[in-house]
Write an enzyme that holds these catalytic residues in place. Sequence first.
Site, PDB file in Angstrom:
ATOM      1  N   HIS A 272      -8.457  -7.693   5.364  1.00 47.00           N
ATOM      2  CA  HIS A 272      -7.703  -8.505   4.395  1.00 47.00           C
ATOM      3  C   HIS A 272      -7.100  -9.667   5.163  1.00 47.00           C
ATOM      4  O   HIS A 272      -6.582  -9.499   6.266  1.00 47.00           O
ATOM      5  CB  HIS A 272      -6.650  -7.610   3.739  1.00 47.00           C
ATOM      6  CG  HIS A 272      -5.430  -8.309   3.246  1.00 47.00           C
ATOM      7  ND1 HIS A 272      -5.473  -9.276   2.273  1.00 47.00           N
ATOM      8  CD2 HIS A 272      -4.121  -8.180   3.583  1.00 47.00           C
ATOM      9  CE1 HIS A 272      -4.229  -9.689   2.041  1.00 47.00           C
ATOM     10  NE2 HIS A 272      -3.398  -9.055   2.833  1.00 47.00           N
ATOM     11  N   TYR A 306      -0.436 -14.110  -2.085  1.00 45.96           N
ATOM     12  CA  TYR A 306       0.994 -13.863  -1.941  1.00 45.96           C
ATOM     13  C   TYR A 306       1.530 -14.674  -0.773  1.00 45.96           C
ATOM     14  O   TYR A 306       0.770 -15.083   0.116  1.00 45.96           O
ATOM     15  CB  TYR A 306       1.296 -12.367  -1.771  1.00 45.96           C
ATOM     16  CG  TYR A 306       0.744 -11.716  -0.524  1.00 45.96           C
ATOM     17  CD1 TYR A 306       1.444 -11.737   0.689  1.00 45.96           C
ATOM     18  CD2 TYR A 306      -0.476 -11.047  -0.543  1.00 45.96           C
ATOM     19  CE1 TYR A 306       0.946 -11.111   1.831  1.00 45.96           C
ATOM     20  CE2 TYR A 306      -0.986 -10.436   0.588  1.00 45.96           C
ATOM     21  CZ  TYR A 306      -0.269 -10.461   1.776  1.00 45.96           C
ATOM     22  OH  TYR A 306      -0.765  -9.861   2.899  1.00 45.96           O
ATOM     23  N   VAL A 403      -1.329   4.488   2.940  1.00 44.02           N
ATOM     24  CA  VAL A 403       0.034   4.243   2.467  1.00 44.02           C
ATOM     25  C   VAL A 403       0.442   2.819   2.849  1.00 44.02           C
ATOM     26  O   VAL A 403       0.338   2.445   4.021  1.00 44.02           O
ATOM     27  CB  VAL A 403       1.015   5.245   3.112  1.00 44.02           C
ATOM     28  CG1 VAL A 403       2.417   5.020   2.566  1.00 44.02           C
ATOM     29  CG2 VAL A 403       0.558   6.675   2.892  1.00 44.02           C
ATOM     30  N   TYR A 583      -2.460  29.944 -24.519  1.00 42.39           N
ATOM     31  CA  TYR A 583      -2.024  28.666 -23.934  1.00 42.39           C
ATOM     32  C   TYR A 583      -0.902  28.978 -22.956  1.00 42.39           C
ATOM     33  O   TYR A 583       0.065  29.680 -23.284  1.00 42.39           O
ATOM     34  CB  TYR A 583      -1.517  27.721 -25.028  1.00 42.39           C
ATOM     35  CG  TYR A 583      -0.972  26.429 -24.458  1.00 42.39           C
ATOM     36  CD1 TYR A 583      -1.832  25.424 -24.027  1.00 42.39           C
ATOM     37  CD2 TYR A 583       0.400  26.233 -24.315  1.00 42.39           C
ATOM     38  CE1 TYR A 583      -1.331  24.248 -23.476  1.00 42.39           C
ATOM     39  CE2 TYR A 583       0.903  25.059 -23.760  1.00 42.39           C
ATOM     40  CZ  TYR A 583       0.035  24.071 -23.348  1.00 42.39           C
ATOM     41  OH  TYR A 583       0.525  22.918 -22.787  1.00 42.39           O
ATOM     42  N   ASP A 596      -1.328  22.622 -17.536  1.00 41.19           N
ATOM     43  CA  ASP A 596      -1.362  23.563 -18.658  1.00 41.19           C
ATOM     44  C   ASP A 596      -2.800  24.026 -18.839  1.00 41.19           C
ATOM     45  O   ASP A 596      -3.750  23.284 -18.585  1.00 41.19           O
ATOM     46  CB  ASP A 596      -0.768  22.961 -19.925  1.00 41.19           C
ATOM     47  CG  ASP A 596      -1.505  21.722 -20.420  1.00 41.19           C
ATOM     48  OD1 ASP A 596      -2.216  21.085 -19.612  1.00 41.19           O
ATOM     49  OD2 ASP A 596      -1.356  21.384 -21.607  1.00 41.19           O
TER      50      ASP A 596
HETATM   51  C1  LIG Z   1      -2.959  -8.269   6.866  1.00 43.64           C
HETATM   52  C2  LIG Z   1      -2.237  -7.145   6.238  1.00 43.64           C
HETATM   53  C3  LIG Z   1      -1.171  -7.418   5.425  1.00 43.64           C
HETATM   54  C4  LIG Z   1      -0.483  -6.373   4.840  1.00 43.64           C
HETATM   55  N1  LIG Z   1       0.593  -6.658   4.069  1.00 43.64           N
HETATM   56  C5  LIG Z   1       1.320  -5.667   3.542  1.00 43.64           C
HETATM   57  C6  LIG Z   1       2.485  -5.956   2.814  1.00 43.64           C
HETATM   58  O1  LIG Z   1       2.871  -7.093   2.674  1.00 43.64           O
HETATM   59  N2  LIG Z   1       3.157  -4.935   2.240  1.00 43.64           N
HETATM   60  C7  LIG Z   1       2.747  -3.648   2.386  1.00 43.64           C
HETATM   61  O2  LIG Z   1       3.379  -2.769   1.851  1.00 43.64           O
HETATM   62  N3  LIG Z   1       1.645  -3.342   3.103  1.00 43.64           N
HETATM   63  C8  LIG Z   1       0.935  -4.308   3.683  1.00 43.64           C
HETATM   64  N4  LIG Z   1      -0.186  -4.018   4.396  1.00 43.64           N
HETATM   65  C9  LIG Z   1      -0.631  -2.619   4.480  1.00 43.64           C
HETATM   66  C10 LIG Z   1       0.151  -1.859   5.528  1.00 43.64           C
HETATM   67  O3  LIG Z   1       0.223  -2.605   6.692  1.00 43.64           O
HETATM   68  C11 LIG Z   1      -0.487  -0.525   5.856  1.00 43.64           C
HETATM   69  O4  LIG Z   1      -0.866   0.121   4.693  1.00 43.64           O
HETATM   70  C12 LIG Z   1       0.478   0.359   6.621  1.00 43.64           C
HETATM   71  O5  LIG Z   1       1.004  -0.329   7.715  1.00 43.64           O
HETATM   72  C13 LIG Z   1      -0.229   1.603   7.112  1.00 43.64           C
HETATM   73  O6  LIG Z   1       0.661   2.339   7.904  1.00 43.64           O
HETATM   74  P1  LIG Z   1       0.174   3.624   8.673  1.00 43.64           P
HETATM   75  O7  LIG Z   1       1.324   4.134   9.439  1.00 43.64           O
HETATM   76  O8  LIG Z   1      -0.496   4.525   7.726  1.00 43.64           O
HETATM   77  O9  LIG Z   1      -1.002   3.113   9.603  1.00 43.64           O
HETATM   78  P2  LIG Z   1      -0.964   2.359  10.998  1.00 43.64           P
HETATM   79  O10 LIG Z   1       0.123   1.403  11.084  1.00 43.64           O
HETATM   80  O11 LIG Z   1      -2.330   1.853  11.215  1.00 43.64           O
HETATM   81  O12 LIG Z   1      -0.650   3.499  11.993  1.00 43.64           O
HETATM   82  C14 LIG Z   1      -1.602   4.479  12.326  1.00 43.64           C
HETATM   83  C15 LIG Z   1      -1.433   4.764  13.765  1.00 43.64           C
HETATM   84  O13 LIG Z   1      -2.265   5.841  14.132  1.00 43.64           O
HETATM   85  C16 LIG Z   1      -2.704   5.611  15.446  1.00 43.64           C
HETATM   86  N5  LIG Z   1      -3.877   6.436  15.672  1.00 43.64           N
HETATM   87  C17 LIG Z   1      -5.058   6.354  15.028  1.00 43.64           C
HETATM   88  N6  LIG Z   1      -5.897   7.281  15.470  1.00 43.64           N
HETATM   89  C18 LIG Z   1      -5.226   7.962  16.404  1.00 43.64           C
HETATM   90  C19 LIG Z   1      -5.584   9.051  17.247  1.00 43.64           C
HETATM   91  N7  LIG Z   1      -6.779   9.630  17.172  1.00 43.64           N
HETATM   92  N8  LIG Z   1      -4.652   9.496  18.116  1.00 43.64           N
HETATM   93  C20 LIG Z   1      -3.428   8.932  18.194  1.00 43.64           C
HETATM   94  N9  LIG Z   1      -3.073   7.906  17.431  1.00 43.64           N
HETATM   95  C21 LIG Z   1      -3.948   7.426  16.545  1.00 43.64           C
HETATM   96  C22 LIG Z   1      -2.941   4.142  15.505  1.00 43.64           C
HETATM   97  O14 LIG Z   1      -2.903   3.656  16.814  1.00 43.64           O
HETATM   98  C23 LIG Z   1      -1.820   3.612  14.661  1.00 43.64           C
HETATM   99  O15 LIG Z   1      -0.710   3.239  15.409  1.00 43.64           O
HETATM  100  C24 LIG Z   1      -0.885  -5.036   5.046  1.00 43.64           C
HETATM  101  C25 LIG Z   1      -1.967  -4.779   5.857  1.00 43.64           C
HETATM  102  C26 LIG Z   1      -2.640  -5.807   6.460  1.00 43.64           C
HETATM  103  C27 LIG Z   1      -3.766  -5.490   7.339  1.00 43.64           C
END
Ligand SMILES: Cc1cc2nc3c(=O)[nH]c(=O)nc-3n(C[C@H](O)[C@H](O)[C@H](O)COP(=O)(O)OP(=O)(O)OC[C@H]3O[C@@H](n4cnc5c(N)ncnc54)[C@H](O)[C@@H]3O)c2cc1C
Length: 887
Positions: A272, A306, A403, A583, A596
């Site tokens: 994105h 946005y 998330v 039910y 249900d």
């Molecule tokens: C350009 C962009 C703009 C965005 N803008 C918004 C916004 O404005 N508002 C909003 O709400 N959301 C936004 N998002 C979405 C949001 O950033 C993500 O949905 C959110 O940060 C995901 O969080 P997370 O903790 O699930 O994942 P991540 O932040 O990706 O964290 C996952 C972590 O797991 C670690 N990991 C993965 N595999 C392993 C492994 N095997 N062992 C150990 N560690 C591992 C990774 O290193 C990483 O640090 C945006 C995303 C992008 C890309």
Amino acid sequence: MVEPGHKSASKCGWNFTRFSLLTCDLCGRIMCCVPHYPLRIMQQLEDRLAAPKVVVIGAGIVGASLADELTARGWTDVTVLDRGPLFATGGSTSHAPGLVFQTNPSKTMSEFAKYTTEKFAALDHPGGWAFNPVGGLEVATTPERWADLHRKAGWAQSWGIAGELLTPGQCAELHPLLDAGRILGGFHTPTDGLVKAVRAVEAQAQASIARGATFRPHTEVLGIVDDGKRVTGVQTADGVIVADVVVCCAGFWGARLAKQVGLVVPLVPMAHQYATTGRIEPLVGRNSETAEAGLPILRHQDQDLYFREHVDRIGIGYYGHDPMPVDMSTLESDTAGEQMPSMLPFTDDDFAPAWRESLKLLPVLNDSKLEQGFNGIFSFTPDGYSIMGEHRELAGFWVAEAVWVTHSAGVAKATAEWIIDGTPSTDVHECDLYRFEDVARTDEFILTTSSQAFVEVYDIIHPHQFREALRGLRTSPFYPRQQELGAFFYEGGGWERPAWYEANAALAQRLRDKGLPFPERDEWSAKFWSPLSIAEAHWTRGHVAMYDMTPLTRYEVAGRGAAALLQRLTTNNVDKSVGSVTYTMLLDETGGVRSDLTVARLAADRFQVGANGPMDFDWLTRHLPDDGSVTVRDITGATCCVGVWGPAAREVVQPLCHDDLSHQGFKYFRALHTNLGAIPVTMMRVSYVGELGWEIYADAAYGAALWDLLWAAGQEHDVIAAGRVAFNSLRIEKAYRSWGTDMTAEHLPGAAGLDFAVRMDKDDFVGKAALEQAAPPTKVLRSIVFHDPTAVVLGKEPVYLDIGAGGPPACGGERSDRGIGTNGEDCVGYVTSAAYSATVGRCIAYAWLPAATAAGDAVAVDYRGSRYGATVHAEPVVDPEMSRIRR
Ligand SMILES: Cc1cc2nc3c(=O)[nH]c(=O)nc-3n(C[C@H](O)[C@H](O)[C@H](O)COP(=O)(O)OP(=O)(O)OC[C@H]3O[C@@H](n4cnc5c(N)ncnc54)[C@H](O)[C@@H]3O)c2cc1C
């Protein structure tokens, strides 16, 4: 036993016996014990005394929030591992611009967002704010969007989020960079704002560390370790880290990790675009480096855009480009050694339309240019919602995936509650890991639908809109006949479901000529709807109709322990004679309605369970006894079902059957295995539409013959085929609830009007203890009937108590354009489902309303900016004596 210090502790239990429970009844914490036990017992006790060891994979916003939520609840042995550095790990969070728009069609997602803003606003970080409540402004440049913002303002009211519709001038006052001449208006939410995502990670991490948690950077989880039944740890390059609970918060890497333990997490990593301009003159000196932003975050969804401020620059995010799913295998090699593996190079061409449209909305950008950009990766799912839950076959392995920052703390809180207490305090069925049908867990389905979710992320989505790609995957045996009758098909759960039949056009015309009203609809409510459904519903009440009930999920629960299992899991008494149909409900431990069911006892040790979907299969399967005395089998696809309902139903079916189908011979809520002609069937005398008739089940192989037999027999009684829209209208007339829409795990049965299906006098069942202690509900589900015959609402609209309740309704049953309020204070509830009733000649809806509301009270409902008056009605609205069904 109660831990010392707890107020209602009668006595501290330090004088444990060998068999004393070692947990506190109030807080659930494990307490210490006396040291005079034999060594073996001591060892067991020590094991129990230690807090469960939790490993969280991923220190992004979700992992950090979860560590905070777990440790805040006393589970302090938490280790968070990340493959990257701390706290900018290189995942999606590290570069998320952090815009939080709270209002969502989903109540759950809105609640998650609300909790996130409130929590992050209170976080403490030496660098400054973690949440900056600059407000959110969504503008409309098309009439369709403007109408939709009215709908969105309604959701905000329904879910208790303050928000207000503004004129173009008011929008420009709030956001002076806007070209007010381009917009028709805007929706302003003052409590929306910006999250400084890495700060929020660090602040929550530090809070967890202070309570005993550990964060380990540069520690990649290479595999999950288990003992065949439950998780025992994770494999890293430095060895195994032992764990009782492992939670995968690995962002878009999560699907790959989960696959290692045989779990499908349906998400697609998707790129994105996000770009930042150079300095914008009017912004220079406006925002301090610390504040960063002062103008509301801005959405221009008509162009998939946005915006936010970065001190004196503007950040622009874009969803208008073609979906760019990311191949994880190439990503790994392409980004090996990169600090930010979730950032791909910016693709200028894809962004060109975004820049053009940005210049139009914010003309001040004409004096600037783009300076930086990247294609950032994050997760998309088939339905756009997050994925939460525990692996069914590997206890202790949890996921919290897909998330957004927006929902992160809410998802983390619910996950922590789920892990520790067994039930989250928010209804999470829209995010449940096991909500997907088998078909939705195939690679092709996941990729296609998640790509579609990306395309539609800012689109105006009608509540009845259905998927167009990957159609025809599941069809009932009646499908060819339905096509011949001109069925218009909805898609649901992979099934093709007739919504109405063009073959009924002549009938509709006849009824129209005879004076049956067919009120005109506005363009929005007329979508995915046909007036033919009015004719179909009317004809069902007066004559007879055939409904395809095949897509309704059904399971066979069998074995010597089947009755006991269902008695234990459901609220009603299902341990009745063979042939009984009951039910009943599945509750969770807190008494919330999980589902249900209609349970038919077909043999002493065999039940057919009509259910709501895969989450029910999951629940039943998780509760199977270990001794193998019960099996659960999904028989939906192997069988078919046609509902034959209406006053003439018996005249159609009886001649085909040697058994006595009279009211006395085949009673209401009974099942019978019999034959129709030469076809073996199981008939159940139940009716979701509230008419005499039966659900008739057969093996799918007999389906076509069964349809033809009934159709032929029905000709002399003018039988029609009728679809889901008519069906829905008839069930609402009869006050039959639809789980997931009208009630969820958030509600107790009594509040949902379902106490009649709870047998508190039977032996223990899941949720019974909670019901025994439940306070009277503050909100209840009520039927309301609209005054204006042309009024139609579609669900989720806010409801207001009409001033002068009891007297003439303030809205007078007329459309009014009072607009939508500035806060949720006077909104008392929200609509769940609604339909035009052919019988009453008005729209009927269900709404959650204050418990004090009674039949006759006047309410008003906001439908996309128009306000309609309605009256609370006693239930069911149609045939309260049940005389139609019992004849
Ligand atoms: C350009 C962009 C703009 C965005 N803008 C918004 C916004 O404005 N508002 C909003 O709400 N959301 C936004 N998002 C979405 C949001 O950033 C993500 O949905 C959110 O940060 C995901 O969080 P997370 O903790 O699930 O994942 P991540 O932040 O990706 O964290 C996952 C972590 O797991 C670690 N990991 C993965 N595999 C392993 C492994 N095997 N062992 C150990 N560690 C591992 C990774 O290193 C990483 O640090 C945006 C995303 C992008 C890309």
